[in-house]
Design a protein around this motif. Structure first.
Motif, mmCIF file in Angstrom:
data_model
loop_
_atom_site.group_PDB
_atom_site.id
_atom_site.type_symbol
_atom_site.label_atom_id
_atom_site.label_comp_id
_atom_site.label_asym_id
_atom_site.label_seq_id
_atom_site.Cartn_x
_atom_site.Cartn_y
_atom_site.Cartn_z
ATOM 1 N N PRO A 123 -6.333 4.496 -8.659
ATOM 2 C CA PRO A 123 -5.888 4.949 -7.191
ATOM 3 C C PRO A 123 -7.236 5.337 -6.543
ATOM 4 O O PRO A 123 -8.167 5.835 -7.106
ATOM 5 N N VAL B 33 -2.964 2.169 -4.282
ATOM 6 C CA VAL B 33 -2.384 3.459 -4.167
ATOM 7 C C VAL B 33 -3.398 4.621 -3.668
ATOM 8 O O VAL B 33 -4.451 4.426 -4.192
ATOM 9 N N LEU C 83 1.600 2.536 -9.736
ATOM 10 C CA LEU C 83 0.901 1.448 -10.118
ATOM 11 C C LEU C 83 1.518 0.608 -11.198
ATOM 12 O O LEU C 83 1.679 -0.796 -11.066
ATOM 13 N N ALA D 106 1.156 8.635 -9.171
ATOM 14 C CA ALA D 106 0.147 7.542 -9.073
ATOM 15 C C ALA D 106 0.276 6.461 -9.883
ATOM 16 O O ALA D 106 0.332 5.170 -9.748
ATOM 17 N N LYS E 148 0.818 -1.058 0.044
ATOM 18 C CA LYS E 148 -0.004 0.048 0.015
ATOM 19 C C LYS E 148 0.774 1.220 0.009
ATOM 20 O O LYS E 148 1.758 1.198 0.735
ATOM 21 N N LEU F 249 -4.106 8.407 -3.184
ATOM 22 C CA LEU F 249 -3.658 9.689 -3.703
ATOM 23 C C LEU F 249 -4.199 10.864 -2.891
ATOM 24 O O LEU F 249 -5.571 11.139 -3.276
#
Length: 90
Positions: free
Chosen positions: A76, A57, A50, A46, A28, A59
């Motif tokens: 995300p 993720v 990934l 982001a 994570k 954000l």
């Protein structure tokens, strides 16, 4: 020892991923980034996370760009951070 990086060497250094794994098994990451005029920074951070293999993720972006990022990104978890500037000690 100096070694030249190539595809095979990089793959040998990475752990195998369970094909039946779930995104929660692959780590994570919390990103707090972006600002008005710099929406691309949050987007690329982001998407890079990934693509590099992060499982989940999160954000956090300023409220002023939340709508932009929410439209641009669908993978995300995007949220505007809580602002503490309005809180006062009692």
């Amino acid at each position: 020892m100096i070694r030249r990086l190539n595809h095979e060497l990089v793959l040998s250094l990475l752990p195998d991923r369970n094909p039946w794994g779930h995104k929660g098994n692959f780590g994570k990451l919390l990103l707090l980034c972006g600002s008005r005029g710099y929406t691309g920074a949050a987007f690329f951070a982001a998407m890079g996370a990934l693509r590099a293999g992060a499982g989940l993720v999160f954000l956090g972006v300023p409220e002023s760009i939340y709508g932009i990022e929410a439209v641009k990104l669908n993978e995300p978890v995007i949220f505007p951070p809580v602002s503490y500037t309005h809180l006062r000690a009692h």
